[in-house]
Scaffold this active site. Structure first.
Site, PDB file in Angstrom:
ATOM      1  N   ASP A 104      -0.491 -11.316  -3.864  1.00 42.59           N
ATOM      2  CA  ASP A 104      -0.957 -10.655  -2.648  1.00 42.59           C
ATOM      3  C   ASP A 104       0.264 -10.125  -1.900  1.00 42.59           C
ATOM      4  OD1 ASP A 104      -2.228  -9.776  -0.404  1.00 42.59           O
ATOM      5  OD2 ASP A 104      -3.106 -11.694   0.164  1.00 42.59           O
ATOM      6  N   ASP A 108      -2.968  -3.749  -3.072  1.00 38.02           N
ATOM      7  CA  ASP A 108      -1.941  -4.760  -2.787  1.00 38.02           C
ATOM      8  C   ASP A 108      -2.261  -6.138  -3.364  1.00 38.02           C
ATOM      9  OD1 ASP A 108      -4.050  -5.330  -1.116  1.00 38.02           O
ATOM     10  OD2 ASP A 108      -2.852  -5.515   0.710  1.00 38.02           O
ATOM     11  N   GLU A 109      -3.158  -6.186  -4.336  1.00 39.51           N
ATOM     12  CA  GLU A 109      -3.523  -7.470  -4.938  1.00 39.51           C
ATOM     13  C   GLU A 109      -3.719  -7.305  -6.445  1.00 39.51           C
ATOM     14  OE1 GLU A 109      -6.463 -10.087  -2.830  1.00 39.51           O
ATOM     15  OE2 GLU A 109      -6.824  -8.234  -1.710  1.00 39.51           O
TER      16      GLU A 109
END
Length: 448
Positions: free
Chosen positions: A24, A118-119
């Protein structure tokens, strides 16, 4: 069942039967801005959609220390943090950085699921002999991210299942690593509030609270059929997730799109019908252009307008190529009566003008002057049009050829280089990265 085998690289550890990392990126957009503009480092930064954006897309940890949160209006955030620095988002920069990061993960494992910009999930089960323990691979991954992104921070959760790993990545932020070994999972989740588990939103949380279950341990103590009766297979999945027993696989393939949608937030207190219709036309054109790019047609078209009153708005679903379609109905009412028939959108090449004509008619039927704060247009029930021109009439073939020329110019010179005159006064805010964005395939597109 795999028997744990001692791993010489893992210290006192052993091979895990299954090992998942969840990466993350911490305050990703804000961190990129602080990386690229040194004067922002250590300062509270809020990212908005363009210079005139009024809502925070995300904010730095310095801003979060004041209680500022994603989704806040700028004026609300500045009450908490008067020194908040507003920065316009740069979606193409974020997408390029994310692409570098996601592609770099193949140095750890080939089994990668990009969850959002973003993960990502990494299945490292079969890499333990090569790289060492799952915790060691988490540290390798953090170093790799820093190297390929010029120093951006990330948190890593390590567990035996995807949802437990996702929860773990949220425990230590920024730049933390949290390891939940499979033999500790149930105990570690025992007192975790149910809403911390991905997929359990406010409605499911409220339903569980009615049954006296507010923590994962209390959910585990419930009979599984309580959730299964209410939510079907999803209920069973969430009951297992609260015990760290969910079996979801790391999925590498990007599924075909189930919907194509665009929405925009309007300026505060917008009551001008002309402005609202301009935003509606803009979104209809964007949806139609994406459908054409994907060579797809839609079975239904959703039109939604969110009004200023909490939980209120108007919405409609237009059936495409059918005889009837429901008209606008209130959102958030206690009862939702049967919907009256209205117009259908004719089949054929996706055409923003045609979409808008029906949206405008329904808007004028149901709108009574309320301030509108957001519009949304979404095409659903998608199917491939296969490019079979022989199935279209001569007029439709000409339309296809006209749109092909327009779309080609817009791809080369920028979105809406050629556009209807009615949207010349459209929103100047840039495009955003959708949650479904991926670094490759049909979901990577961010128009200039």
């Amino acid at each position: 069942m795999t028997v744990p085998i001692r791993n010489p690289k893992a210290g006192a550890g052993c091979y895990w039967p299954r090992a998942i990392l969840h990466i993350d990126m911490n305050a990703f957009f804000a961190s990129v801005e602080q990386r690229d503009f040194p004067e922002l480092r250590g300062k509270p930064v809020g990212i908005t959609n363009g210079e005139v954006g009024t809502t925070l897309i995300t904010c730095s940890y310095e801003a979060r220390a004041f209680g500022v949160k994603t989704g806040m209006r700028i004026y609300e955030a500045r009450k908490l943090c008067p020194g908040l620095i507003q920065r316009p988002s740069r979606p193409n920069v974020y997408a390029a950085v994310s692409t570098r990061i996601m592609h770099a993960f193949v140095a750890i494992t080939p089994d990668i699921e990009v969850f959002s910009v973003d993960e990502a999930f990494l299945d490292v089960t079969h890499c333990q002999r090569l790289h060492g323990s799952p915790e060691h691979m988490a540290r390798m991954t953090q170093r790799l991210v820093r190297e390929v992104s010029d120093g951006l921070p990330c948190s890593v959760g390590v567990a035996a299942t995807k949802l437990t790993a996702k929860y773990a990545s949220d425990v230590k932020k920024p730049n933390g690593i949290t390891v939940i070994p499979p033999w500790e999972t149930r105990e570690r989740l025992q007192d975790v509030p149910v809403e911390k588990i991905c997929g359990i939103g406010p409605r499911i949380t409220a339903f569980l609270a009615q049954h006296g279950a507010r923590t994962c341990g209390e959910v585990a103590a419930l009979p599984m059929n309580i959730l299964a009766r209410r939510y079907g297979i999803t209920g069973k999945h969430l009951w297992l997730a609260c015990q760290g027993r969910d079996t979801g696989a790391v999925v590498q393939d990007t599924a075909p799109p189930k919907s194509v949608g665009h929405g925009k937030v309007l300026p505060p207190h917008t009551t001008s019908a002309r402005t609202i219709e301009t935003y509606l036309r803009h979104m209809c054109e964007k949806v139609a252009a994406r459908l054409r790019r994907l060579d797809m047609q839609a079975g239904k078209l959703y039109i939604g307008l969110r009004t200023a009153a909490p939980g209120a708005g108007i919405e409609a679903v237009l059936a495409i190529g059918r005889n009837t379609a429901p008209a606008f109905v209130p959102v958030g009412t206690a009862s939702r009566p049967a919907l009256p028939p209205s117009m259908a959108v004719a089949h054929g090449v996706p055409d923003g003008r045609r979409f808008f004509e029906h949206a405008r008619t329904l808007f004028r039927e149901r709108w009574h002057g309320e301030a509108v704060i957001q519009v949304q247009v979404t095409a659903t029930h998608l199917h491939n049009s296969s490019g079979q021109l022989e199935l279209f009439t001569p007029d439709e073939v000409r339309s296809i050829q006209r749109f092909a020329a327009v779309d080609s110019i817009n791809r080369k010179y920028g979105e809406f280089t050629i556009s209807p005159a009615t949207i010349l006064n459209r929103s100047s805010m840039p495009n955003v990265i959708a949650p479904a964005w991926r670094p490759d395939g049909h979901r990577q597109h961010i128009p200039d």
